[in-house]
Design a protein around this motif. Structure first.
Motif, short mmCIF file in Angstrom:
data_model
loop_
_atom_site.label_atom_id
_atom_site.label_comp_id
_atom_site.label_asym_id
_atom_site.label_seq_id
_atom_site.Cartn_x
_atom_site.Cartn_y
_atom_site.Cartn_z
N LEU A 134 -9.78 10.13 -36.41
CA LEU A 134 -11.23 10.15 -36.59
C LEU A 134 -11.95 9.65 -35.34
O LEU A 134 -12.99 10.21 -34.94
CB LEU A 134 -11.62 9.30 -37.80
N LEU A 135 -11.40 8.61 -34.73
CA LEU A 135 -12.00 8.11 -33.50
C LEU A 135 -11.91 9.16 -32.39
O LEU A 135 -12.84 9.33 -31.60
CB LEU A 135 -11.30 6.83 -33.06
N GLY A 136 -10.78 9.88 -32.35
CA GLY A 136 -10.64 10.95 -31.36
C GLY A 136 -11.65 12.06 -31.58
O GLY A 136 -12.22 12.59 -30.62
N GLY A 137 -11.86 12.42 -32.85
CA GLY A 137 -12.88 13.44 -33.14
C GLY A 137 -14.26 12.97 -32.75
O GLY A 137 -15.08 13.75 -32.23
N GLY A 138 -14.56 11.68 -32.98
CA GLY A 138 -15.84 11.14 -32.56
C GLY A 138 -16.01 11.16 -31.06
O GLY A 138 -17.10 11.44 -30.54
N ALA A 139 -14.92 10.89 -30.33
CA ALA A 139 -14.99 10.92 -28.87
C ALA A 139 -15.25 12.34 -28.37
O ALA A 139 -16.01 12.55 -27.41
CB ALA A 139 -13.68 10.39 -28.28
N ALA A 140 -14.63 13.33 -29.00
CA ALA A 140 -14.88 14.73 -28.61
C ALA A 140 -16.33 15.10 -28.86
O ALA A 140 -16.97 15.78 -28.04
CB ALA A 140 -13.95 15.66 -29.38
N ALA A 141 -16.88 14.66 -29.99
CA ALA A 141 -18.30 14.93 -30.28
C ALA A 141 -19.20 14.22 -29.27
O ALA A 141 -20.22 14.78 -28.84
CB ALA A 141 -18.64 14.49 -31.70
N ALA A 142 -18.82 13.01 -28.87
CA ALA A 142 -19.62 12.26 -27.90
C ALA A 142 -19.66 12.97 -26.55
O ALA A 142 -20.67 12.91 -25.83
CB ALA A 142 -19.08 10.85 -27.75
N LEU A 143 -18.56 13.65 -26.19
CA LEU A 143 -18.54 14.40 -24.93
C LEU A 143 -19.66 15.45 -24.90
O LEU A 143 -20.29 15.66 -23.86
CB LEU A 143 -17.19 15.10 -24.75
N THR A 144 -19.88 16.11 -26.03
CA THR A 144 -20.90 17.15 -26.06
C THR A 144 -22.31 16.57 -26.07
O THR A 144 -23.26 17.22 -25.62
CB THR A 144 -20.72 18.05 -27.29
N ALA A 145 -22.48 15.33 -26.56
CA ALA A 145 -23.81 14.73 -26.64
C ALA A 145 -24.19 13.99 -25.36
O ALA A 145 -25.38 13.77 -25.10
CB ALA A 145 -23.88 13.77 -27.83
N LEU A 146 -23.21 13.60 -24.56
CA LEU A 146 -23.49 12.77 -23.39
C LEU A 146 -24.48 13.39 -22.40
O LEU A 146 -25.31 12.67 -21.83
CB LEU A 146 -22.18 12.42 -22.68
N PRO A 147 -24.43 14.71 -22.13
CA PRO A 147 -25.42 15.26 -21.19
C PRO A 147 -26.87 14.99 -21.60
O PRO A 147 -27.73 14.78 -20.73
CB PRO A 147 -25.11 16.77 -21.20
N PHE A 148 -27.17 15.00 -22.90
CA PHE A 148 -28.54 14.71 -23.32
C PHE A 148 -28.92 13.27 -22.98
O PHE A 148 -30.03 12.99 -22.56
CB PHE A 148 -28.69 14.96 -24.82
N LEU A 149 -27.98 12.34 -23.17
CA LEU A 149 -28.24 10.95 -22.82
C LEU A 149 -28.47 10.81 -21.32
O LEU A 149 -29.38 10.10 -20.88
CB LEU A 149 -27.08 10.07 -23.27
N LEU A 150 -27.66 11.48 -20.52
CA LEU A 150 -27.81 11.40 -19.07
C LEU A 150 -29.13 11.99 -18.62
O LEU A 150 -29.75 11.51 -17.66
CB LEU A 150 -26.65 12.15 -18.37
#
Length: 294
Positions: free
Chosen positions: A271-287
């Protein structure tokens, strides 16, 4: 540091260093489905980073009046310059989407042509749920899609034991149930979009091998390791069209994996790995937002 520079640095990282790390990671063979998601997350993150960087370069003003969504490029801008910048970003993001659609269509047309040949040359009813081809070389593969087919050669029927044949068919069923052809088309899209970079060079072969391992895991739910490994060894050299998913692909790496198989990572880790994969896709918006929020 400007948002555009942050986004370009992240795009460089996600297309060069991270794919090498992912390709060399040992955990990917233990959780192939999660690893496939990670590869696709890298592609989505790179695309979003480039699209948002283009938007920031074309219109770097902070747009404080429009709030956080506008800063990230999600709101519809009123100014003509901002509209043009948003249009450029949309065009960048649309390129992989268009290539993915073309890859899906190209693969579907190839499968349809091969299916028409199978319907003429294959034997139906010899093996329930499969088409049997008069071919001496052992091969087992499937054609996914709406009019799916599982194909078994006469050579495979002669060479495989009943347990091995059942395991090979379960492997193909894993491909069909998991809709692995779509994941393969997505990997092909990454290859076309980022061909000169590690992300483009590594994604295709890595995802293909991981999809075979994911289908193996599905087959192992109901069949012993020895039957599946034996089937792989027999059909490893069997021919299959490029649009198909075959039981013998990447056989050496898969047999080695089965021989060294350990326990799956715990559910929490997955589950943590799946969350990390999702975070990869969201990070550009944060940047994209970060410099404006500082």
């Amino acid at each position: 540091m400007s948002a555009a520079l942050l986004l370009l640095l992240w795009a460089a990282l996600v297309t060069t260093a991270l794919p090498r790390l992912l390709a060399g990671a040992r955990w990917t063979h233990r959780t192939p489905v999660l690893a496939v998601a990670a590869w696709h997350a890298l592609g989505v993150s790179a695309t979003l980073a480039l699209a948002l960087a283009v938007r920031q370069l074309a219109d770097p003003s902070p747009h404080h009046h429009a709030g956080l969504l506008h800063l990230c490029g999600l709101a519809v801008p009123a100014e003509s310059a901002a509209r043009a910048a948003a249009g450029l970003a949309t065009a960048v993001a649309a390129v992989p989407a268009a290539l993915f659609g073309a890859a899906v269509r190209r693969a579907a047309l190839a499968r349809r042509r091969h299916r028409e040949v199978l319907d003429l040359a294959g034997h139906h009813g010899v093996l329930p749920g499969a088409v049997v081809l008069d071919h001496a070389v052992p091969t087992v593969y499937c054609l996914p899609g709406l009019r799916r087919r599982v194909v078994v050669s006469r050579g495979a029927l002669d060479a495989l034991s009943p347990g091995q044949l059942a395991a090979a068919l379960a492997h193909e069923d894993g491909h069909l149930r998991g809709r692995h052809h779509l994941a393969a088309c997505a990997a092909d899209t990454l290859r076309r979009c980022f061909a000169p970079l590690p992300l483009g060079r590594l994604a295709g072969p890595e995802v293909r091998a991981l999809l075979e391992m994911a289908a193996d895991d599905r087959a192992l739910r109901s069949h012993p390791v020895t039957a599946l490994a034996g089937a792989m060894a027999v059909v490893a050299a069997g021919p299959a069209p490029d649009s198909a998913l075959a039981a013998g692909h990447h056989a050496t790496a898969r047999i080695r994996r089965l021989a060294a198989a350990g326990p799956r990572p715990p559910r929490t880790a997955r589950l943590l790995g799946g969350g990390a994969a999702a975070a990869l896709t969201a990070l550009p918006f944060l940047l994209a937002c970060l410099p404006h929020l500082a």
